[in-house]
Design an enzyme around this catalytic site. Structure first.
Site, mmCIF file in Angstrom:
data_model
loop_
_atom_site.group_PDB
_atom_site.id
_atom_site.type_symbol
_atom_site.label_atom_id
_atom_site.label_comp_id
_atom_site.label_asym_id
_atom_site.label_seq_id
_atom_site.Cartn_x
_atom_site.Cartn_y
_atom_site.Cartn_z
ATOM 1 N N ASP A 7 -0.751 -4.920 5.997
ATOM 2 C CA ASP A 7 -2.252 -5.906 5.119
ATOM 3 C C ASP A 7 -1.738 -5.981 4.229
ATOM 4 O OD1 ASP A 7 -2.212 -3.408 4.937
ATOM 5 O OD2 ASP A 7 -4.819 -3.505 3.941
ATOM 6 N N GLU A 8 -2.028 -7.395 3.035
ATOM 7 C CA GLU A 8 -2.053 -7.292 2.086
ATOM 8 C C GLU A 8 -0.480 -6.853 1.140
ATOM 9 O OE1 GLU A 8 -6.604 -6.160 0.723
ATOM 10 O OE2 GLU A 8 -5.663 -4.789 0.771
ATOM 11 N N ALA A 9 0.540 -7.192 1.161
ATOM 12 C CA ALA A 9 1.205 -6.536 0.973
ATOM 13 C C ALA A 9 2.508 -7.930 0.498
ATOM 14 C CB ALA A 9 2.772 -7.024 2.332
ATOM 15 N N PHE A 10 1.341 -8.641 -0.794
ATOM 16 C CA PHE A 10 1.163 -9.743 -2.021
ATOM 17 C C PHE A 10 2.593 -10.533 -2.270
ATOM 18 C CE2 PHE A 10 -3.500 -9.356 -1.981
ATOM 19 C CZ PHE A 10 -3.963 -9.410 -0.840
ATOM 20 N N HIS B 223 0.601 -1.107 0.054
ATOM 21 C CA HIS B 223 0.056 -0.033 0.473
ATOM 22 C C HIS B 223 1.071 1.005 0.180
ATOM 23 C CE1 HIS B 223 -3.561 -2.074 0.331
ATOM 24 N NE2 HIS B 223 -3.632 -3.273 1.139
#
Ligand code: TNX
Length: 566
Positions: A359-362, A296
């Site tokens: 979050d969501e640090a893919f 993000h």
């Protein structure tokens, strides 16, 4: 008496006195009809109190009691038109008496005394902070007798919460910004109240769409009204960086100049942020800043491509996808950046928390991810703050005091339960219960539905104390409702998504489980529509709630339809 009294207020006072004689006494709001539900309520129908035009607000000598009294006066003066002078406890004039008492004053006015004014014949509101009595950091006691009202607390936040309870016990017309002819009656009896969980919050995403300081202050007002005590600001994301950082000035200047849909964006100067923090603190709301790392981060990478993997400058992003951007975890410069940002944001923030997202640090997987998080946790600890992160932080090593914010939807996550066994505490923000960006119903004009549709009953009917498998209630620090703003573009839209669901989450965080009762909650909440309407606050007329009928038509501003404010 104040030297200056506006003519309009004088007229309103006279009108109110006449109206008070002509009108049948309005039935006051019942003592227990407060949101969130109080811990203990002892009505005394023989003790109803009516605020007289010459009421006085008396505060015990501590500055915090004086401040609570000033806030109470500011809440009551516009609608009543009464002067409501604020005085110190000593040297009270007879007349209406509202008393606010803190700490040491308890000795002078012990809790449980029958006459809250302590002086026969006086009437008004008094604000005290008495020592202890089990009220804790946020509890309060409110006594209403025929002679007056007294709010007592052991600490400043308790007085603030007591003032909000009193506000709800007054007729809905108290929300008017101009004088109203009304009998300002309050039901007699005693409330003794304190919260179930210490952390009760809401999150505002100011990164996807930027909202100016005044909008944020208004959100703080909504939190305070329902005794929520934390405002989590999601300050950074792919679409925008919203906080000035002196050591990396392009973060805000370049990274702030965008938002979802391509609007101008914006950012807070340090003084803007200080203004938000101070306004919130006065209302007993702690600001929790979030710098979302290591994903993000597109806006940061646009400003400083040296932090990007391969040093390739990405284009600004105005869409709504997630999970594509990340800081290069292999470059030492990344940790200089994190340390500088965290240091400056921590220095601006008086509260104990600093949220690092996670979050969501893919694209940062496995050991690269946990290694990054562990360093970030140490960087936060070095500033003296306690780290909060989304529950994706769970696999990283424990850091003293760390708090994970659960946003999953299935109530079962062995990694999070394991992190709790290793010492983490939890904030509950289940996506399918508390996500304020979820639509209420399929036809809600804005919002998402990936975590389901969330109407008021769904937001209310669950228990943060037993929600996650393997996580005992003692590990739960509290509950928080996030508002992501990919589709939310204005204050009216923020309010439409907050109300009426925010009070449901607030009640889960504040009220003892024994008060949990959907039928009673929806009836209590229904009475808030006239308050919001009078205050000009937008809300969604959820079919879950038996709103009172209004002569002028539908009870609310139904955002997105005819008559909605824009
Ligand atoms: C997931 S919840 C996100 C956000 C989005 C949100 C939209 C979480 C920690 N991350 O980046 O805005 O979904 O509902």
């Amino acid at each position: 008496m104040p030297a200056h009294r506006p003519a309009a207020a004088e007229l309103a006072r006279a009108a109110a006195e006449v109206a008070g004689e002509l009108l049948a006494p309005a039935a006051p709001v019942r003592l227990g009809d407060v949101v969130p539900a109080p811990e203990r309520v002892h009505p005394d129908p023989a003790a109803d109190f009516t605020l007289p035009a010459d009421a006085v607000i008396q505060a015990s000598p501590e500055p915090a009691a004086r401040d609570a009294a000033d806030l109470l006066a500011a809440l009551l003066r516009p609608a009543t038109g009464y002067p409501l002078p604020v005085t110190e406890t000593a040297g009270v004039e007879p007349g209406g008496l509202l008393m606010l008492t803190l700490g040491a004053a308890a000795a002078t006015h012990p809790a449980g005394a029958g006459d809250p004014t302590g002086a026969a014949g006086a009437a008004g509101v008094r604000v005290d902070l008495p020592g202890g009595a089990g009220l804790g950091a946020e509890g309060y006691r409110l006594d209403v007798t025929r002679a007056g009202i007294r709010i007592t607390a052991a600490a400043p936040a308790g007085l603030g919460h007591g003032v909000q309870t009193l506000r709800q016990l007054l007729p809905a017309a108290i929300e008017s910004s101009t004088p109203v002819a009304e009998r300002w009656a309050v039901a007699g009896g005693t409330i003794v109240d304190r919260p179930r969980f210490p952390y009760r919050g809401a999150m505002l995403d100011v990164a996807r769409h930027f909202f100016g300081v005044d909008d944020v202050l208004r959100v703080v007002d909504h939190l305070a009204r329902y005794k929520l005590n934390h405002l989590h600001l999601h300050l950074t994301d792919d679409q925008g960086w919203r906080i000035a950082v002196d050591s990396w000035p392009k973060l805000a200047e370049v990274g702030g100049a965008n938002e979802v849909g391509g609007g101008p964006g914006g950012w807070y100067t340090k003084d803007d942020y200080r203004r938000i923090v101070a306004y919130a603190a006065r209302r007993h709301v702690t600001v929790v800043p979030e710098i979302d790392l290591p994903g993000h981060t597109n806006a940061a990478l646009v400003a400083y491509p040296e932090l990007a993997p391969g040093k390739v400058p990405p284009p600004p992003y105005t869409g709504t996808e997630v999970g594509f951007s990340y800081l290069d975890p292999a470059d030492e410069r990344t940790y200089d950046f994190v340390a500088d940002v965290v240091r400056e944001v921590a220095a601006l923030t008086p509260g104990p928390w600093l949220h690092i997202g996670g979050d969501e640090a893919f694209k940062v997987k496995g050991a690269a991810y946990t290694g990054f998080v562990e360093r970030a946790q140490r960087i936060v600890a070095a500033t003296g703050k306690t780290v909060i992160g989304w529950h994706q932080l769970a696999p990283a090593a424990h850091a003293e005091g760390r708090v994970l914010q659960w946003w999953g939807t299935n109530g079962d996550d062995p990694e999070t339960a394991d992190a709790v066994r290793r010492g983490a505490r939890l904030i509950l923000s289940p996506g399918n219960r508390t996500y304020l960006d979820m639509k209420y119903a399929a036809d809600t004009p804005i919002g998402h539905d990936w975590a389901g549709l969330i109407d008021v009953r769904r937001a209310y009917d669950w228990d943060p104390g037993s929600h996650l498998t393997g996580v005992p209630a003692e590990a739960v620090l509290g509950v928080a409702a996030p508002l992501w703003t990919e589709s939310v573009t204005s204050l009216a839209e923020i309010e439409f998504m907050l109300l009426p669901r925010l009070p449901a989450v607030a009640e889960l965080g504040w009220s003892p489980r024994s008060t949990h009762d959907w039928a009673r909650f929806r009836a209590r909440l229904a009475a808030h529509a006239p308050r919001w309407h009078t205050a000009g606050i937008t809300y969604h007329p959820s079919p879950d709630i038996p709103w009172p009928a209004r002569k002028e038509g539908p009870p609310v501003n139904d955002f997105g339809r005819a008559g909605a404010p824009s």
